[in-house]
Design a protein around this motif. Sequence first.
Motif, mmCIF file in Angstrom:
data_model
loop_
_atom_site.group_PDB
_atom_site.id
_atom_site.type_symbol
_atom_site.label_atom_id
_atom_site.label_comp_id
_atom_site.label_asym_id
_atom_site.label_seq_id
_atom_site.Cartn_x
_atom_site.Cartn_y
_atom_site.Cartn_z
ATOM 1 N N ALA A 5 -50.453 -11.691 -35.049
ATOM 2 C CA ALA A 5 -50.195 -13.060 -34.589
ATOM 3 C C ALA A 5 -51.334 -13.532 -33.702
ATOM 4 N N PHE A 6 -51.796 -12.635 -32.822
ATOM 5 C CA PHE A 6 -52.909 -13.003 -31.945
ATOM 6 C C PHE A 6 -54.149 -13.351 -32.773
ATOM 7 N N LEU A 7 -54.395 -12.565 -33.822
ATOM 8 C CA LEU A 7 -55.581 -12.821 -34.652
ATOM 9 C C LEU A 7 -55.405 -14.085 -35.493
ATOM 10 N N MET A 8 -54.163 -14.453 -35.780
ATOM 11 C CA MET A 8 -53.938 -15.740 -36.442
ATOM 12 C C MET A 8 -54.357 -16.860 -35.500
ATOM 13 N N TRP A 9 -54.018 -16.674 -34.220
ATOM 14 C CA TRP A 9 -54.411 -17.709 -33.264
ATOM 15 C C TRP A 9 -55.933 -17.773 -33.117
ATOM 16 N N THR A 10 -56.606 -16.609 -33.061
ATOM 17 C CA THR A 10 -58.071 -16.665 -32.932
ATOM 18 C C THR A 10 -58.701 -17.321 -34.161
ATOM 19 N N ALA A 30 -45.623 -15.394 -25.648
ATOM 20 C CA ALA A 30 -45.502 -13.999 -25.211
ATOM 21 C C ALA A 30 -46.116 -13.071 -26.258
ATOM 22 N N GLN A 31 -45.884 -13.409 -27.543
ATOM 23 C CA GLN A 31 -46.434 -12.554 -28.604
ATOM 24 C C GLN A 31 -47.962 -12.579 -28.572
ATOM 25 N N LEU A 32 -48.547 -13.780 -28.364
ATOM 26 C CA LEU A 32 -50.010 -13.853 -28.305
ATOM 27 C C LEU A 32 -50.542 -13.057 -27.119
ATOM 28 N N GLN A 33 -49.822 -13.126 -25.990
ATOM 29 C CA GLN A 33 -50.294 -12.373 -24.814
ATOM 30 C C GLN A 33 -50.206 -10.870 -25.063
ATOM 31 N N ARG A 34 -49.106 -10.454 -25.727
ATOM 32 C CA ARG A 34 -49.008 -9.025 -26.074
ATOM 33 C C ARG A 34 -50.113 -8.640 -27.051
ATOM 34 N N GLY A 35 -50.374 -9.538 -28.008
ATOM 35 C CA GLY A 35 -51.423 -9.276 -28.997
ATOM 36 C C GLY A 35 -52.780 -9.122 -28.342
ATOM 37 N N LEU A 36 -53.043 -9.980 -27.339
ATOM 38 C CA LEU A 36 -54.313 -9.864 -26.615
ATOM 39 C C LEU A 36 -54.397 -8.510 -25.913
ATOM 40 N N LYS A 37 -53.255 -8.075 -25.380
ATOM 41 C CA LYS A 37 -53.224 -6.773 -24.695
ATOM 42 C C LYS A 37 -53.559 -5.652 -25.686
ATOM 43 N N VAL A 38 -52.958 -5.726 -26.883
ATOM 44 C CA VAL A 38 -53.254 -4.711 -27.901
ATOM 45 C C VAL A 38 -54.731 -4.768 -28.261
ATOM 46 N N TYR A 39 -55.237 -5.997 -28.406
ATOM 47 C CA TYR A 39 -56.663 -6.120 -28.743
ATOM 48 C C TYR A 39 -57.528 -5.454 -27.677
ATOM 49 N N ARG A 40 -57.197 -5.744 -26.415
ATOM 50 C CA ARG A 40 -58.056 -5.256 -25.332
ATOM 51 C C ARG A 40 -57.933 -3.753 -25.132
ATOM 52 N N GLU A 41 -56.764 -3.209 -25.434
ATOM 53 C CA GLU A 41 -56.591 -1.779 -25.181
ATOM 54 C C GLU A 41 -56.882 -0.925 -26.404
ATOM 55 N N VAL A 42 -56.886 -1.523 -27.580
ATOM 56 C CA VAL A 42 -57.101 -0.723 -28.788
ATOM 57 C C VAL A 42 -58.292 -1.223 -29.603
ATOM 58 N N CYS A 43 -58.249 -2.483 -30.033
ATOM 59 C CA CYS A 43 -59.190 -2.951 -31.061
ATOM 60 C C CYS A 43 -60.609 -3.144 -30.548
ATOM 61 N N GLN A 44 -60.714 -3.614 -29.285
ATOM 62 C CA GLN A 44 -62.022 -4.117 -28.863
ATOM 63 C C GLN A 44 -63.080 -3.032 -28.698
ATOM 64 N N VAL A 45 -62.660 -1.767 -28.743
ATOM 65 C CA VAL A 45 -63.657 -0.699 -28.689
ATOM 66 C C VAL A 45 -64.618 -0.839 -29.870
ATOM 67 N N CYS A 46 -64.082 -1.248 -31.016
ATOM 68 C CA CYS A 46 -64.913 -1.335 -32.227
ATOM 69 C C CYS A 46 -65.113 -2.756 -32.723
ATOM 70 N N HIS A 47 -64.121 -3.638 -32.486
ATOM 71 C CA HIS A 47 -64.162 -4.961 -33.112
ATOM 72 C C HIS A 47 -64.432 -6.055 -32.095
ATOM 73 N N GLY A 48 -65.326 -6.969 -32.447
ATOM 74 C CA GLY A 48 -65.629 -8.100 -31.583
ATOM 75 C C GLY A 48 -64.755 -9.301 -31.896
ATOM 76 N N LEU A 49 -64.874 -10.300 -31.010
ATOM 77 C CA LEU A 49 -64.237 -11.616 -31.233
ATOM 78 C C LEU A 49 -65.267 -12.659 -30.853
ATOM 79 N N LYS A 50 -66.397 -12.655 -31.552
ATOM 80 C CA LYS A 50 -67.554 -13.375 -31.037
ATOM 81 C C LYS A 50 -67.418 -14.890 -31.115
ATOM 82 N N PHE A 76 -52.250 -18.884 -21.052
ATOM 83 C CA PHE A 76 -52.679 -18.411 -19.746
ATOM 84 C C PHE A 76 -53.070 -19.599 -18.890
ATOM 85 N N THR A 77 -53.014 -19.408 -17.559
ATOM 86 C CA THR A 77 -53.544 -20.452 -16.686
ATOM 87 C C THR A 77 -55.056 -20.274 -16.623
ATOM 88 N N ILE A 78 -55.729 -21.295 -16.102
ATOM 89 C CA ILE A 78 -57.188 -21.206 -15.951
ATOM 90 C C ILE A 78 -57.543 -19.989 -15.097
#
Lengths: 422, 290
Positions: free
Chosen positions: B230-235, B45-65, B80-82
Amino acid sequence: MSGHPTYQPQSAFMRWMERRLPIGGLIYSSFVVYPTPRNLNYWWTFGGILAFMLGVQIVTGVVLAMHYTPQVDFAFDSVERIMRDVNYGWLLRYLHATGASMFFLAAYIHMFRGMYYGSYKDPREVLWILGVILLLLMIITGFMGYVLPWGQMSFWAATVITNLFSAIPLVGEPIVTWLWGGYAVGNPTLNRFYSLHYLLPFVIVGVVVLHIWALHVAGQNNPTGVEPKSEEDTVAFTPYATIKDSFLLAVFCILFAWFVFYIPNFLLAPDNYIPANPAVTPTHIVPEWYYLPFYAILRAIPNKLFGVMALGASILILAFLPWLDTSKVRSARYRPLYRQFFWVFVIVCVGLGWLGGKPPEGNYVLIARIFTVYYFAFFLVILPVLGKVERTKPLPNSISESVLREGKPIGAQAPPPAGAKV
Amino acid sequence: MAAARTILALAVSLAAPALAQEQETPAPPMNKWSFAGPFGKYDRAQLQRGLKVYREVCQVCHGLKLVAFRTLADPGGPGFTIAQATAIAAEYQVKGEPDDQGEVKDRPGRLADVFPTPFPNDQAARARYNAVPPDLSVIAKARGYERGFPRWVGDIFTQYQEQGVDYLTALLHGYRDSPPAGVTLPPGNFYNEYFPGHAIAMPPPLTDKRVDYTDGAPMTVEQYAKDISAFLMWTAEPHLEARKRVGMQVFIFLIVLAGLLYFTKKKVWHEVELHPEKLKPRPPSEYPRA
């Protein structure tokens, strides 16, 4: 040692083979009946551990090389691809990166053991020098391997270390350009480091063969420093040394696994997860821990040329150790003064390692200078003088006597135990 | 030994003032992470929330290439499921392949694609923000802080590997509205307690209630900071769970092996230690059975 049984091939195939290529006999005489002093302690198991680590590095390295791209634009990402997309790539890479540290740890223990027990003395000088050559090759190979992930530390380590050669008068600058293959650390540098990083381990294998050959000619030293005099002083390599080596190797692997699986990034600098950027210099450029003592010596000296010379001398001086140590007694067990200086030397080496990771300012520089002076004085002053002035303790007549009399006073005056051949 | 102790004491006393100078930036507070320690696992759940934060805040400037959409459905990840991962991928526009006419058009992302980078190159980023926002794929391992002696020794035993995430968390809520008296910031910079040098070009990215959580987790800067870290630890370590699981298996194997080897060694050496005078080198086939 004469009289140990010779190889008797058991199968028809091995009998056929033995008349054509006596490899069975070679293995049998080198690793089965080969006599080893019976009193070897666990510090003697690190040779085997080193051979194992070399194997680990080569096997993981060859597989990593199948997935790695030695090109400045792709090198960093290709390492990350290995970590993410190659099956067990994370394991291969962490084994290899941590393995380098474990390799050096074992090598340093192995060398300190050799120094404590005087293993470099007559007739093992060549054996020791081959060991120093191995250390030098390891240092070069490890450094080049560290450059390959092409992170910030990789790039700047390559820049700093290759720049050391610019201290050489007159030809310094052309040498650096030649090393780089250009006018800055770049793609040609990465390519040649990759090529050499793949080549040198096999050179190391060759020198290891010579090292083991020299070992088997002179025989192993032992904690008393007294040569085996009779068959009672030795035991067969197999099963005695084999099982002892295997046990400590398993213990060593537990340590290795702890780092690989639980704290794989403990020994890696965070900066090396930032892709190389020639425009941004990291605040502290720090080499891997196993180079820190040498790095501290380099920085302890204010003049660049003399610093580089001291760095080189700190490794090369080891090759002269057999002649700098004038004492005829090998083992520090019977050299009360040497033993003290030896432990100070160990502390100084560890201390230099600690200082190598600190910024070169204030008292750190002062301590680094004191320690550097001790490092060289140990070889150039203490060891030559100590051999002349030290009153050594009486040596046991033989290894057996020392083993039998463990815990009781031993000495030349003690009568040999009944039945022992002297 | 006495000499050794003296030299050690001397070195420590000389180093003490130098050590004191190092405490300029405060050490980030240590958080409790679900993925710490030998049995650590990511909190889905924390990773999914982290992804949400990334998508709504961070990704405007930061990539995850380095992160492919397919990995969102990998075991040991956000879980997530496929189908969900495919849907997330499809929400992005990525550069397509040349068509029959040689035209390259954007197309919706697929599982095999990576998160698109927000800027075509560093120059474009600098023109816009006067700085290059770093790619976040491995940022959790690319940041850290000096643990200092003797804590770094303890870290070997406590398996503390979370310097990066602790730093990121602290950084994200380490902003101060105005710098302390006597500190002037370069134009366009912000004061952050935990950033080395304190002047950071990134504006405070998080505010309370900025991202809507649907799972009841508090919508505070502090919680956002933890989740995105936590999400960025997973990435940065997508195989962390597999690593720790395999590690435990290897560990049990090695401890059993070492134990067996130890007792075998005891047995083999028994005779040497008991009757050292009797031994002669001989082939293993001739060893007496006890």
